[in-house]
Enzyme design. Structure first.
Site, PDB file in Angstrom:
ATOM      1  N   GLU A  22      37.392  49.398  22.810  1.00 26.09           N
ATOM      2  CA  GLU A  22      36.258  49.484  21.866  1.00 26.09           C
ATOM      3  C   GLU A  22      35.339  50.650  22.224  1.00 26.09           C
ATOM      4  O   GLU A  22      34.860  51.376  21.348  1.00 26.09           O
ATOM      5  CB  GLU A  22      35.495  48.150  21.852  1.00 26.09           C
ATOM      6  CG  GLU A  22      36.344  47.056  21.187  1.00 26.09           C
ATOM      7  CD  GLU A  22      35.756  45.668  21.328  1.00 26.09           C
ATOM      8  OE1 GLU A  22      35.453  45.267  22.480  1.00 26.09           O
ATOM      9  OE2 GLU A  22      35.590  44.977  20.310  1.00 26.09           O
TER      10      GLU A  22
ATOM     11  N   GLU B 113      41.965  40.282  23.846  1.00 31.34           N
ATOM     12  CA  GLU B 113      40.986  39.192  23.857  1.00 31.34           C
ATOM     13  C   GLU B 113      41.583  37.853  23.456  1.00 31.34           C
ATOM     14  O   GLU B 113      41.211  36.799  23.979  1.00 31.34           O
ATOM     15  CB  GLU B 113      39.816  39.513  22.906  1.00 31.34           C
ATOM     16  CG  GLU B 113      38.875  40.606  23.392  1.00 31.34           C
ATOM     17  CD  GLU B 113      39.317  42.012  23.013  1.00 31.34           C
ATOM     18  OE1 GLU B 113      40.490  42.198  22.629  1.00 31.34           O
ATOM     19  OE2 GLU B 113      38.491  42.932  23.113  1.00 31.34           O
TER      20      GLU B 113
HETATM   21  C1  3H9 Z   1      36.728  41.873  26.273  1.00 31.51           C
HETATM   22  O1  3H9 Z   1      36.830  43.002  26.647  1.00 31.51           O
HETATM   23  C2  3H9 Z   1      35.854  41.457  25.130  1.00 31.51           C
HETATM   24  C3  3H9 Z   1      35.365  42.662  24.380  1.00 31.51           C
HETATM   25  O2  3H9 Z   1      35.736  42.577  23.043  1.00 31.51           O
HETATM   26  C4  3H9 Z   1      33.893  42.908  24.597  1.00 31.51           C
HETATM   27  C5  3H9 Z   1      32.960  41.970  23.964  1.00 31.51           C
HETATM   28  C6  3H9 Z   1      31.473  42.274  24.195  1.00 31.51           C
HETATM   29  N1  3H9 Z   1      36.867  41.212  34.177  1.00 31.51           N
HETATM   30  O3  3H9 Z   1      45.059  41.549  37.177  1.00 31.51           O
HETATM   31  P1  3H9 Z   1      44.805  42.166  38.504  1.00 31.51           P
HETATM   32  C7  3H9 Z   1      39.988  41.347  38.237  1.00 31.51           C
HETATM   33  S1  3H9 Z   1      37.557  40.613  27.034  1.00 31.51           S
HETATM   34  C8  3H9 Z   1      36.677  40.758  35.417  1.00 31.51           C
HETATM   35  O4  3H9 Z   1      45.257  41.430  39.692  1.00 31.51           O
HETATM   36  P2  3H9 Z   1      46.604  44.315  37.874  1.00 31.51           P
HETATM   37  C9  3H9 Z   1      41.060  40.312  38.521  1.00 31.51           C
HETATM   38  O5  3H9 Z   1      40.535  39.011  38.411  1.00 31.51           O
HETATM   39  C10 3H9 Z   1      38.460  41.438  28.314  1.00 31.51           C
HETATM   40  N2  3H9 Z   1      37.600  40.846  36.390  1.00 31.51           N
HETATM   41  O6  3H9 Z   1      45.353  43.679  38.591  1.00 31.51           O
HETATM   42  C11 3H9 Z   1      41.455  40.677  39.930  1.00 31.51           C
HETATM   43  O7  3H9 Z   1      40.464  40.153  40.807  1.00 31.51           O
HETATM   44  P3  3H9 Z   1      40.878  39.604  42.247  1.00 31.51           P
HETATM   45  C12 3H9 Z   1      39.625  42.167  27.784  1.00 31.51           C
HETATM   46  C13 3H9 Z   1      38.760  41.412  36.079  1.00 31.51           C
HETATM   47  O8  3H9 Z   1      46.663  45.705  38.327  1.00 31.51           O
HETATM   48  C14 3H9 Z   1      41.315  42.202  39.956  1.00 31.51           C
HETATM   49  O9  3H9 Z   1      40.437  42.523  38.874  1.00 31.51           O
HETATM   50  N3  3H9 Z   1      40.397  42.710  28.881  1.00 31.51           N
HETATM   51  C15 3H9 Z   1      39.026  41.899  34.804  1.00 31.51           C
HETATM   52  O10 3H9 Z   1      47.808  43.435  38.044  1.00 31.51           O
HETATM   53  C16 3H9 Z   1      42.625  42.931  39.748  1.00 31.51           C
HETATM   54  O11 3H9 Z   1      43.247  42.435  38.575  1.00 31.51           O
HETATM   55  C17 3H9 Z   1      41.369  41.994  29.465  1.00 31.51           C
HETATM   56  O12 3H9 Z   1      41.654  40.887  29.081  1.00 31.51           O
HETATM   57  C18 3H9 Z   1      38.016  41.787  33.826  1.00 31.51           C
HETATM   58  N4  3H9 Z   1      38.187  42.263  32.574  1.00 31.51           N
HETATM   59  O13 3H9 Z   1      46.275  44.299  36.319  1.00 31.51           O
HETATM   60  C19 3H9 Z   1      42.083  42.689  30.609  1.00 31.51           C
HETATM   61  N5  3H9 Z   1      40.285  42.401  34.773  1.00 31.51           N
HETATM   62  O14 3H9 Z   1      41.529  40.754  42.950  1.00 31.51           O
HETATM   63  C20 3H9 Z   1      42.222  41.737  31.754  1.00 31.51           C
HETATM   64  C21 3H9 Z   1      40.772  42.246  36.012  1.00 31.51           C
HETATM   65  O15 3H9 Z   1      39.611  39.133  42.827  1.00 31.51           O
HETATM   66  N6  3H9 Z   1      42.837  42.342  32.906  1.00 31.51           N
HETATM   67  N7  3H9 Z   1      39.864  41.638  36.805  1.00 31.51           N
HETATM   68  O16 3H9 Z   1      41.846  38.486  41.980  1.00 31.51           O
HETATM   69  C22 3H9 Z   1      44.156  42.636  32.976  1.00 31.51           C
HETATM   70  O17 3H9 Z   1      44.917  42.454  32.048  1.00 31.51           O
HETATM   71  C23 3H9 Z   1      44.667  43.152  34.283  1.00 31.51           C
HETATM   72  O18 3H9 Z   1      43.699  42.873  35.256  1.00 31.51           O
HETATM   73  C24 3H9 Z   1      44.948  44.679  34.338  1.00 31.51           C
HETATM   74  C25 3H9 Z   1      45.250  45.090  35.796  1.00 31.51           C
HETATM   75  C26 3H9 Z   1      46.184  44.975  33.465  1.00 31.51           C
HETATM   76  C27 3H9 Z   1      43.782  45.449  33.833  1.00 31.51           C
END
Ligand code: 3H9
Length: 708
Positions: free
Chosen positions: A110, A130
Site C-alpha cells: 500500500e 491480509e
Molecule cells: C497489513 O499490512 C494491513 C495493512 O493493510 C495496513 C492496515 C493499516 N508484523 O516469518 P519470519 C516477525 S497486515 C510483526 O520468521 P521469514 C515474525 O513474527 C500485514 N512482526 O521470516 C518473526 O518474529 P520472530 C500484512 C512480523 O523470512 C520475524 O518477523 N503482512 C511481521 O520466513 C521474522 O518473520 C503480512 O501478513 C509483521 N508484519 O518471512 C506479512 N512479519 O523472529 C507477514 C514478520 O520473533 N510476514 N514478523 O518469530 C510474512 O509473511 C513473513 O514474515 C515474511 C518473512 C515473508 C515477510
C-alpha cells in the site's frame, strides 16, 4: 527524524531508507519518520526526485501485526491508520520512486502504491496477504490496486492473499520496471530519468476500473469461488466488497467503505484466531531448553527406508527441497511400485501446473533407489518409514546403527510407537528422534518431531531447522502414545463413533463437524486413512484398556466385515470408482442392529452436541497433554491440529477455540458429559484449574514463555 528512517542524498535524489529489522514492519515510529522525511524533501529545492527503499533483507513486509492485537485487546488506540501518510506521499511535490526488494506485503504494498513509480529487484514479491490474517487491506490497497492492476487481478490478490513475483507484477502494471543488479543504484538512475516528468497519482488512474457490465461477472465468480474454497471466511468477501466500492465510488468514499470493512474484520473472532496462528507458527520453532546457538548438524543428503506411501512421499519432500535422497526397499518389486507411485504423484503435479516436467526431472534425479543399506554410508539423516510394528522398526534401527556414519541422525516416521524403545535398538540413542510426517507427506505441512529421552539438543535443533527447509512446520512433541496429534485424535473419533451408536447418522456427524469448519468429518477421515489402521492399533493395545469403560465398537465391527474404508470402496460410506462417497443404508441398518444388541438407546442428537462432544474431546485430551508436558505450549497443539488434522485456522486451533468459548463453559459441558459417560469424560486437571481461576490456555502459554 527517528532511528527507524534515514534520509540521505545521492546528488539531486533524496533517499528515504526504512530500517526496522527484521522485516521493516510499519511499527509505531515508521509512518512518523517517513512523514517527516517527505516534509523535508518537499522543502528542499535541491531535490528533484525521491527513492524510498527498505534497509536489510526486504522492503516493508506490512503493518506491524502485533499492533492489531494491542488494538483489539484495548491496549492501543485505533488511529487514522496509514491513509494520511499515503496521501502525503502521493501529494509530494517531487516524484517518488518506490524501490522494492524482498517483500512488499500488505501495508508495504500500500505504501508502494502511493508512490508515483515502482521499481523492483527480479527476486522481489508483492502481495496483499491480509486475508490470511482474517483482514482486508486497510490503507487503500483495495482502492489503489485495481487502479494499477485491474479489477480481476486485484480481486485475485486480495482474496487468495498469495504473493506475486516481480515479473508478474511488472506484467500486471503494479511495478514499472525491474532492476537487475544494485537496486538502489538502479532506482536512483530511474528517479533521475523521470524527475522532470509529471508524477502520476495512482488514486487518479481510473482507466483500469472497468464498467459495471465488465465487473459484475468478475465479482460474481470471485464470490462463488470464495464461498467454496474459503468456506465460512468473512475477510475475502469483505475484500471483494471493498474492491467493488472502488469501481463504483470516488476514491475517498471507496476508502471509507474499506475502512469500515477493515474494522469489522479486525475485531472479528476470525482475525484474532488467524493472528494467533500467524504468531503461533513462528512460536513453535522456539523450544525453551534449546537455545538459538545450539550447533546444527549439516544435512546435505538423506536416506529413507521403505518406499510405501509414506516413505515415497518423504523422499519427494527431500527431493523437492533439493536434498539428494537414497530410497531403500526390501525387494525390487516393492521398490518399483514405490518409484512408480512417486512418478505418478509428480505427473499429477505437472498436470495441475504446479511444476514443469523439467523441474520434476531434476527432482527425480535426486532420488536414488536401492536395495542395499550399503548406500546409506554418506546420509546425514535417515528416515525409517517401514510398516508400523515395534519388532520390524527395531531390526531396521539396529541395521542403521551398523551402516550409518557416527554423526548421522536416525529418525523414525512412527505415528504411535515408543521412540525410546526404538532408540534402544541402537548404540547411539542420542542420535535417534521421531519425525512423524502426515499423509500425503509431500503435501501436508505438519511434522511432529518426537523427542526421545536421550535425543540430543543438536539432533532436535537440526530437525526443527530442517523442517523449515523442507517446507514443513515442525512442532516438537514428547514421547507418549500417539504423541500429540494422534493421542487427541483417538477420543475425537471415539466420540464420533459413540454418536453413531447412539442414533446419529454417519452423515449427520460428519456434516456437523464439516459445518464447524473441519476439512472433513471424522468418519470420512477415518475412511480415507483406512479403518483398519486404528483397528489394528486398538487390537495391539487392548490389554491396556481399563475394564468397565465404554468402548466404541461400530468401527471395529465394520473392519470385521472387511469394510476398511475408501481403499476397498466401503467403510462408513460406500464409494464409487472415483472415490466419491455416498451414505450406505447397510451401515445405518448395521449400526442400529449392533446398538440394539448392546442395549444403547437411540435418540435424535442435535448438531451442537455432536460438535461439543467431538471438539471438547480434543480440548480435554489437549489439556492433559499440556499438563503432562508432552506439548510445549497450547499454541503448539493448535498448530498441530490446523496443519495436520484439518482444524479450521479461523477458529485458531482447539485450545484457542476453547478459550473463545470460555473455559468455564467448556468445563461445565464436559462435566455434563461425565455425568452420563463417567470416567472417559473426567475433566483434565489443567482445564479444571484454569476454568476455576477464570483463565485461558493463552494465559497459560504467556506464563510459560515468561518463565522460560
Ligand atoms: C497489513 O499490512 C494491513 C495493512 O493493510 C495496513 C492496515 C493499516 N508484523 O516469518 P519470519 C516477525 S497486515 C510483526 O520468521 P521469514 C515474525 O513474527 C500485514 N512482526 O521470516 C518473526 O518474529 P520472530 C500484512 C512480523 O523470512 C520475524 O518477523 N503482512 C511481521 O520466513 C521474522 O518473520 C503480512 O501478513 C509483521 N508484519 O518471512 C506479512 N512479519 O523472529 C507477514 C514478520 O520473533 N510476514 N514478523 O518469530 C510474512 O509473511 C513473513 O514474515 C515474511 C518473512 C515473508 C515477510
Amino acid at each position: 527524524m527517528n532511528d527507524l528512517i534515514q534520509l540521505t542524498r545521492d546528488g539531486d535524489i533524496a533517499i528515504i531508507t526504512i530500517n526496522n529489522p527484521p522485516v521493516n514492519a510499519i511499527s509505531p515510529g515508521v509512518p512518523e519518520g517517513i512523514s517527516e522525511a517527505i516534509d523535508q524533501v518537499n522543502n528542499d529545492s535541491a531535490v528533484t526526485a525521491v527513492v524510498v527503499i527498505g534497509g536489510g533483507r526486504t522492503f516493508i513486509a506490512g503493518a506491524d501485526i502485533k499492533e492489531f492485537t494491542k488494538m483489539t485487546s484495548g491496549k492501543a488506540k485505533t488511529g487514522p491508520g496509514l491513509l494520511p501518510l499515503l496521501l502525503k506521499i502521493e501529494n509530494c511535490s517531487k516524484p517518488v520512486v518506490m524501490a522494492i526488494h524482498g517483500t512488499a506485503f500488505g501495508g508495504g504494498l500500500e505504501v508502494a502504491m502511493a508512490g508515483h513509480y515502482r521499481v523492483a529487484a527480479p527476486g522481489a514479491q508483492v502481495g496483499q496477504p491480509e486475508v490470511k490474517l482474517g483482514l482486508i487491506p486497510g490503507a487503500a490497497g483495495t482502492q489503489r490496486l485495481p487502479r494499477l492492476a485491474g479489477v480481476a487481478k486485484a480481486v485475485e490478490m486480495c482474496t487468495d492473499g498469495n504473493p506475486v513475483k516481480a515479473s508478474e507484477a511488472l506484467q500486471a502494471g503494479i511495478v514499472d520496471q525491474l532492476i537487475e543488479g544494485d537496486l538502489l543504484k538502479g532506482a536512483v538512475a530511474f528517479a533521475r530519468e523521470i524527475a522532470h516528468r509529471p508524477a502520476p497519482k495512482t488514486r487518479e488512474r481510473n482507466q483500469k476500473l472497468g464498467t459495471p457490465q465488465q465487473n459484475a461477472p468478475i465479482f460474481a465468480a470471485a464470490r462463488d469461488t470464495v464461498r467454496k474454497k474459503q468456506r465460512n471466511l468473512i475477510a475475502p468477501l469483505a475484500a471483494i466488497d471493498a474492491i467493488e466500492a472502488a469501481t463504483r465510488l470516488a476514491f475517498e468514499e471507496g476508502c471509507q467503505v474499506e475502512a469500515r470493512l477493515f474494522i469489522d474484520c479486525l475485531y472479528s473472532d476470525q482475525s484474532k484466531a488467524l493472528i494467533h496462528v500467524f504468531f503461533g507458527e513462528r512460536e513453535v520453532a522456539k523450544v525453551p531448553d534449546i537455545p538459538k546457538e545450539t550447533p546444527i548438524i549439516p544435512v546435505n543428503s538423506a536416506a529413507v527406508v521403505g518406499a510405501g506411501t509414506m516413505g515415497g512421499g518423504i523422499a519427494m519432500v527431500f527431493a523437492n527441497a533439493g536434498i539428494p535422497v537414497v530410497l531403500k526397499e526390501a525387494d525390487q518389486a516393492a521398490l518399483d511400485r514405490g518409484l512408480a507411485n512417486i512418478r505418478k504423484n509428480y505427473a499429477v503435479s505437472v498436470q495441475r501446473g504446479r511444476f514443469t516436467q523439467a523441474v520434476v526431472d531434476e527432482r527425480l534425479k535426486l532420488i536414488k533407489p536401492t536395495l542395499d543399506y550399503g548406500d546409506f554410508g554418506q546420509a546425514d539423516i535417515v528416515i525409517e518409514a517401514v510398516f508400523e510394528g515395534m519388532g520390524l522398526k527395531r531390526e531396521v534401527f539396529s541395521e542403521l546403527d551398523r551402516v550409518c556414519k557416527p554423526e548421522a541422525i536416525l529418525a523414525s516416521n512412527t505415528s504411535t510407537l515408543n521412540i525410546d524403545e526404538i532408540a534402544s535398538a541402537t548404540s547411539r540413542p542420542a542420535s535417534v528422534i521421531g519425525t512423524h510426517f502426515f499423509s500425503p507427506a509431500n503435501v501436508m505441512r505438519l511434522l511432529e518431531i518426537v523427542r526421545g529421552k536421550a535425543s540430543s539438543k543438536e539432533v532436535i535443533a537440526t530437525c526443527m531447522q530442517l523442517s523449515k527447509k523442507l517446507g514443513k512446520i515442525g512442532v516438537l512433541v514428547g514421547n507418549c502414545r500417539g504423541f500429540v496429534g494422534n493421542r487427541m485424535f483417538h477420543p475425537y473419533v471415539r466420540e464420533s463413533v459413540f454418536l453413531v451408536e447412539e442414533g446419529a447418522s454417519v452423515e449427520a456427524v460428519d456434516k456437523a463437524l464439516y459445518d464447524f469448519g473441519m476439512a472433513m468429518g471424522p468418519l470420512a477421515t477415518n475412511d480415507l486413512a483406512g479403518l483398519d489402521v486404528g483397528w489394528r492399533i486398538r487390537k495391539e493395545y487392548r490389554h491396556l484398556e481399563k475394564p468397565g469403560i465404554r468402548q466404541a465398537f461400530a468401527g471395529d465391527n465394520l473392519c470385521e466385515l472387511g469394510r476398511f474404508g475408501q481403499k476397498i470402496g466401503a467403510g462408513w460410506y460406500k464409494y464409487d470408482e472415483n472415490r466419491r462417497p455416498t451414505p450406505d443404508p447397510e451401515v445405518a441398518a448395521l449400526t442400529r442392529k449392533w446398538s440394539a444388541e448392546a442395549g444403547i438407546a437411540q435418540r435424535q442428537i442435535p448438531a451442537e452436541e455432536i460438535v461439543d462432544r467431538c471438539i471438547y474431546a480434543l480440548v480435554n485430551e489437549g489439556a492433559r497433554i499440556l499438563n503432562e508436558g508432552y506439548a510445549t505450549r497450547a499454541v503448539d497443539i493448535d498448530i498441530i491440529y490446523i496443519n495436520g488434522y484439518g482444524f479450521p485456522a479461523y477458529r485458531g486451533g482447539p485450545m484457542w477455540y476453547a478459550d473463545t468459548v470460555g473455559l468455564k463453559k467448556v468445563y461445565d459441558r464436559i462435566t455434563e458429559f461425565q455425568s452420563v459417560q463417567g470416567e472417559l469424560w473426567e475433566p483434565a486437571p489443567l482445564l479444571k484449574k484454569l476454568a476455576a481461576e477464570g483463565r485461558t490456555f493463552a494465559d497459560f502459554d504467556q506464563q510459560k514463555v515468561a518463565a522460560a
